[in-house]
Design a protein around this motif. Structure first.
Motif, PDB file in Angstrom:
ATOM      1  N   GLU A 219      36.924 -28.708  23.917  1.00 25.51           N
ATOM      2  CA  GLU A 219      37.441 -28.998  22.579  1.00 25.51           C
ATOM      3  C   GLU A 219      37.027 -27.918  21.594  1.00 25.51           C
ATOM      4  OE1 GLU A 219      36.792 -32.948  21.127  1.00 25.51           O
ATOM      5  OE2 GLU A 219      36.781 -33.821  23.136  1.00 25.51           O
ATOM      6  N   VAL A 220      37.894 -27.675  20.616  1.00 25.98           N
ATOM      7  CA  VAL A 220      37.570 -26.755  19.532  1.00 25.98           C
ATOM      8  C   VAL A 220      36.767 -27.528  18.494  1.00 25.98           C
ATOM      9  CG1 VAL A 220      38.506 -25.359  17.642  1.00 25.98           C
ATOM     10  CG2 VAL A 220      39.580 -25.285  19.902  1.00 25.98           C
ATOM     11  N   THR A 221      35.516 -27.129  18.313  1.00 26.87           N
ATOM     12  CA  THR A 221      34.667 -27.840  17.353  1.00 26.87           C
ATOM     13  C   THR A 221      34.875 -27.335  15.931  1.00 26.87           C
ATOM     14  OG1 THR A 221      32.815 -26.295  17.611  1.00 26.87           O
ATOM     15  CG2 THR A 221      32.907 -28.175  19.126  1.00 26.87           C
ATOM     16  N   GLU A 222      35.154 -26.025  15.808  1.00 24.29           N
ATOM     17  CA  GLU A 222      35.287 -25.439  14.477  1.00 24.29           C
ATOM     18  C   GLU A 222      35.946 -24.067  14.595  1.00 24.29           C
ATOM     19  OE1 GLU A 222      32.490 -24.942  10.468  1.00 24.29           O
ATOM     20  OE2 GLU A 222      31.591 -25.485  12.395  1.00 24.29           O
ATOM     21  N   ILE A 223      36.754 -23.702  13.601  1.00 29.08           N
ATOM     22  CA  ILE A 223      37.349 -22.371  13.509  1.00 29.08           C
ATOM     23  C   ILE A 223      36.771 -21.684  12.276  1.00 29.08           C
ATOM     24  CG2 ILE A 223      39.481 -21.054  13.191  1.00 29.08           C
ATOM     25  CD1 ILE A 223      40.941 -23.265  14.723  1.00 29.08           C
ATOM     26  N   LEU A 224      36.222 -20.490  12.476  1.00 23.09           N
ATOM     27  CA  LEU A 224      35.488 -19.798  11.415  1.00 23.09           C
ATOM     28  C   LEU A 224      35.983 -18.368  11.241  1.00 23.09           C
ATOM     29  CD1 LEU A 224      31.954 -20.931  12.614  1.00 23.09           C
ATOM     30  CD2 LEU A 224      33.015 -21.662  10.473  1.00 23.09           C
ATOM     31  N   PRO A 225      35.855 -17.822  10.035  1.00 24.22           N
ATOM     32  CA  PRO A 225      36.106 -16.388   9.845  1.00 24.22           C
ATOM     33  C   PRO A 225      34.918 -15.585  10.363  1.00 24.22           C
ATOM     34  CG  PRO A 225      35.413 -17.369   7.787  1.00 24.22           C
ATOM     35  CD  PRO A 225      35.525 -18.498   8.768  1.00 24.22           C
ATOM     36  N   ARG A 226      35.155 -14.335  10.656  1.00 19.25           N
ATOM     37  CA  ARG A 226      34.084 -13.492  11.196  1.00 19.25           C
ATOM     38  C   ARG A 226      32.879 -13.430  10.264  1.00 19.25           C
ATOM     39  NH1 ARG A 226      36.037  -7.661  12.402  1.00 19.25           N
ATOM     40  NH2 ARG A 226      36.622  -7.819  10.218  1.00 19.25           N
ATOM     41  N   ASP A 227      33.117 -13.364   8.943  1.00 18.82           N
ATOM     42  CA  ASP A 227      31.985 -13.191   8.023  1.00 18.82           C
ATOM     43  C   ASP A 227      31.115 -14.439   7.897  1.00 18.82           C
ATOM     44  OD1 ASP A 227      33.563 -14.838   6.461  1.00 18.82           O
ATOM     45  OD2 ASP A 227      34.102 -13.296   5.005  1.00 18.82           O
ATOM     46  N   ALA A 228      31.506 -15.528   8.596  1.00 25.43           N
ATOM     47  CA  ALA A 228      30.660 -16.721   8.601  1.00 25.43           C
ATOM     48  C   ALA A 228      29.463 -16.569   9.535  1.00 25.43           C
ATOM     49  CB  ALA A 228      31.478 -17.945   9.015  1.00 25.43           C
ATOM     50  N   ILE A 229      29.502 -15.533  10.384  1.00 33.69           N
ATOM     51  CA  ILE A 229      28.425 -15.369  11.364  1.00 33.69           C
ATOM     52  C   ILE A 229      27.114 -14.971  10.689  1.00 33.69           C
ATOM     53  CG2 ILE A 229      27.634 -14.025  13.358  1.00 33.69           C
ATOM     54  CD1 ILE A 229      30.559 -13.788  14.232  1.00 33.69           C
ATOM     55  N   ALA A 230      27.167 -13.963   9.827  1.00 31.62           N
ATOM     56  CA  ALA A 230      25.943 -13.383   9.263  1.00 31.62           C
ATOM     57  C   ALA A 230      25.093 -14.416   8.524  1.00 31.62           C
ATOM     58  CB  ALA A 230      26.294 -12.225   8.333  1.00 31.62           C
ATOM     59  N   GLU A 231      25.748 -15.333   7.809  1.00 33.88           N
ATOM     60  CA  GLU A 231      25.007 -16.341   7.040  1.00 33.88           C
ATOM     61  C   GLU A 231      25.035 -17.712   7.709  1.00 33.88           C
ATOM     62  OE1 GLU A 231      26.815 -16.267   3.223  1.00 33.88           O
ATOM     63  OE2 GLU A 231      26.170 -14.217   2.778  1.00 33.88           O
ATOM     64  N   ASN A 232      25.591 -17.780   8.907  1.00 34.54           N
ATOM     65  CA  ASN A 232      25.727 -19.027   9.666  1.00 34.54           C
ATOM     66  C   ASN A 232      26.302 -20.148   8.794  1.00 34.54           C
ATOM     67  OD1 ASN A 232      25.716 -20.971  11.608  1.00 34.54           O
ATOM     68  ND2 ASN A 232      23.502 -20.952  11.976  1.00 34.54           N
ATOM     69  N   ARG A 233      27.569 -19.970   8.422  1.00 32.41           N
ATOM     70  CA  ARG A 233      28.233 -20.967   7.585  1.00 32.41           C
ATOM     71  C   ARG A 233      28.954 -22.025   8.421  1.00 32.41           C
ATOM     72  NH1 ARG A 233      30.266 -16.459   4.654  1.00 32.41           N
ATOM     73  NH2 ARG A 233      32.399 -17.133   5.062  1.00 32.41           N
ATOM     74  N   ALA A 234      28.636 -22.106   9.704  1.00 32.79           N
ATOM     75  CA  ALA A 234      29.222 -23.163  10.544  1.00 32.79           C
ATOM     76  C   ALA A 234      28.737 -24.529  10.060  1.00 32.79           C
ATOM     77  CB  ALA A 234      28.835 -22.949  11.999  1.00 32.79           C
ATOM     78  N   THR A 235      29.603 -25.529  10.187  1.00 35.14           N
ATOM     79  CA  THR A 235      29.234 -26.886   9.749  1.00 35.14           C
ATOM     80  C   THR A 235      29.048 -27.838  10.922  1.00 35.14           C
ATOM     81  OG1 THR A 235      31.576 -27.441   9.449  1.00 35.14           O
ATOM     82  CG2 THR A 235      30.381 -26.610   7.525  1.00 35.14           C
ATOM     83  N   HIS A 236      29.792 -27.639  12.023  1.00 35.06           N
ATOM     84  CA  HIS A 236      29.619 -28.508  13.192  1.00 35.06           C
ATOM     85  C   HIS A 236      28.257 -28.218  13.829  1.00 35.06           C
ATOM     86  CE1 HIS A 236      30.116 -30.023  17.302  1.00 35.06           C
ATOM     87  NE2 HIS A 236      31.044 -30.832  16.802  1.00 35.06           N
ATOM     88  N   PRO A 237      27.503 -29.234  14.226  1.00 36.49           N
ATOM     89  CA  PRO A 237      26.146 -29.027  14.763  1.00 36.49           C
ATOM     90  C   PRO A 237      26.091 -28.032  15.919  1.00 36.49           C
ATOM     91  CG  PRO A 237      26.528 -31.359  14.355  1.00 36.49           C
ATOM     92  CD  PRO A 237      27.837 -30.679  14.116  1.00 36.49           C
ATOM     93  N   TYR A 238      27.038 -28.134  16.873  1.00 34.30           N
ATOM     94  CA  TYR A 238      27.004 -27.226  18.022  1.00 34.30           C
ATOM     95  C   TYR A 238      27.326 -25.795  17.591  1.00 34.30           C
ATOM     96  CZ  TYR A 238      28.246 -24.806  22.302  1.00 34.30           C
ATOM     97  OH  TYR A 238      28.320 -23.882  23.320  1.00 34.30           O
ATOM     98  N   ALA A 239      28.350 -25.641  16.744  1.00 33.43           N
ATOM     99  CA  ALA A 239      28.727 -24.307  16.279  1.00 33.43           C
ATOM    100  C   ALA A 239      27.575 -23.673  15.515  1.00 33.43           C
ATOM    101  CB  ALA A 239      29.981 -24.394  15.403  1.00 33.43           C
ATOM    102  N   ARG A 240      26.917 -24.494  14.693  1.00 30.89           N
ATOM    103  CA  ARG A 240      25.794 -23.980  13.903  1.00 30.89           C
ATOM    104  C   ARG A 240      24.633 -23.564  14.823  1.00 30.89           C
ATOM    105  NH1 ARG A 240      24.765 -23.452   8.838  1.00 30.89           N
ATOM    106  NH2 ARG A 240      22.648 -23.477   8.056  1.00 30.89           N
ATOM    107  N   GLU A 241      24.395 -24.348  15.842  1.00 31.52           N
ATOM    108  CA  GLU A 241      23.326 -24.020  16.792  1.00 31.52           C
ATOM    109  C   GLU A 241      23.652 -22.745  17.569  1.00 31.52           C
ATOM    110  OE1 GLU A 241      21.001 -26.058  20.610  1.00 31.52           O
ATOM    111  OE2 GLU A 241      22.515 -27.200  19.490  1.00 31.52           O
ATOM    112  N   LEU A 242      24.919 -22.596  17.963  1.00 32.96           N
ATOM    113  CA  LEU A 242      25.341 -21.420  18.724  1.00 32.96           C
ATOM    114  C   LEU A 242      25.189 -20.151  17.885  1.00 32.96           C
ATOM    115  CD1 LEU A 242      26.733 -20.479  21.421  1.00 32.96           C
ATOM    116  CD2 LEU A 242      28.878 -20.573  20.155  1.00 32.96           C
ATOM    117  N   VAL A 243      25.684 -20.182  16.658  1.00 35.37           N
ATOM    118  CA  VAL A 243      25.577 -19.014  15.781  1.00 35.37           C
ATOM    119  C   VAL A 243      24.116 -18.721  15.466  1.00 35.37           C
ATOM    120  CG1 VAL A 243      26.162 -18.069  13.512  1.00 35.37           C
ATOM    121  CG2 VAL A 243      27.875 -19.388  14.779  1.00 35.37           C
TER     122      VAL A 243
END
Length: 253
Positions: A219-243
């Motif tokens: 499943e796709v947990t979240e779709i993010l722009p590239r610039d979300a990586i540097a500041e870890n702007r992911a909101t889904h728990p797994y996506a945030r943990e991965l980044v």
């Protein structure tokens, strides 16, 4: 040459009856013309399966896959092969050991009845940074990076609009990885390709992709722009943990 890709409610199961395993429960995302879109996640999350469905290498999926608004199922095979091509992960397994580079590049031109074959082969091999003399070499005479360049040349020779990249650098040395990524980036700028790239490496996403989808258990947990990586702007728990894990690793390195 770029195209749009729309994946809507894509699902697929392997096996029959009670033993069937649903690998992709319900995947949806869209890719803009000329965009490099990444699919990231741990091994077994369904990333490569999505590419196999888009390319119709696996065809028993349910849902909708549209290229420029047209269902991929409705595009005739010969036209689909001209429109999209795939570069596989393993540069050692994707080339026939007994076929020269010339044969590898010549075959699709014959199948699609394209003229100026010698000129097209010379252009394809030089476009990926290899000498024309390499046309007469065999895979065992090439390094891993050179083999992957040949695989990219094979994908390019039909002048597709969409390239599906299945971890194209993961089997290569770090220095060679950078060369191949820079090559893909240059080719995209020159020709305006649409890329869908599967990778487990967020550094590759940061280098190549405009946006990326984080996948977990099909499943796709979240779709993010590239610039979300540097500041870890992911909101889904797994996506945030991965980044976060990727950033921590790079920090230690």
């Amino acid at each position: 040459m770029s195209v749009t890709v729309d994946v809507k409610n894509l699902s697929i199961s392997f096996g029959d009856g009670p033993a069937a395993v649903k690998v992709l429960p319900d995947v949806s995302f869209s890719v803009n013309p000329g965009e490099c879109f990444g699919l990231v996640g741990e091994s077994g999350s369904g990333k490569s399966t999505v590419l196999r469905c888009i390319s119709m290498l696996t065809d028993f999926w349910k849902g909708e896959i549209l290229i420029d608004g047209r269902s991929v199922r409705d595009i005739p095979l010969i036209q689909r092969c001209r429109m999209l091509q795939m570069v596989f992960q393993d540069p050692y397994g994707s080339l026939h050991p007994r076929q020269s580079v010339r044969t590898v590049l010549h075959e699709p031109l014959v199948i699609h009845k394209l003229g100026d074959r010698e000129e097209r082969m010379r252009k394809a091999i030089t476009d990926v940074g290899l000498p024309i003399a390499f046309l007469d070499r065999f895979p065992h005479q090439l390094s891993g990076g050179q083999r992957q360049r040949v695989a990219i040349a094979r994908a390019l020779i039909l002048e597709p609009s969409l390239l599906l990249l299945d971890e194209p650098t993961s089997a290569l040395d770090v220095s060679v990885q950078a060369e191949i990524l820079n090559l893909l980036q240059r080719l995209q700028k020159e020709r305006g390709f649409t890329y869908i790239m599967v990778t487990h490496d967020l550094a590759v996403v940061d280098h190549m992709c405009d946006r990326f989808a984080v996948m977990l258990k099909g499943e796709v947990t979240e779709i993010l722009p590239r610039d979300a990586i540097a500041e870890n702007r992911a909101t889904h728990p797994y996506a945030r943990e991965l980044v976060g894990a990727s950033l921590a690793y790079e920090g230690r390195a």
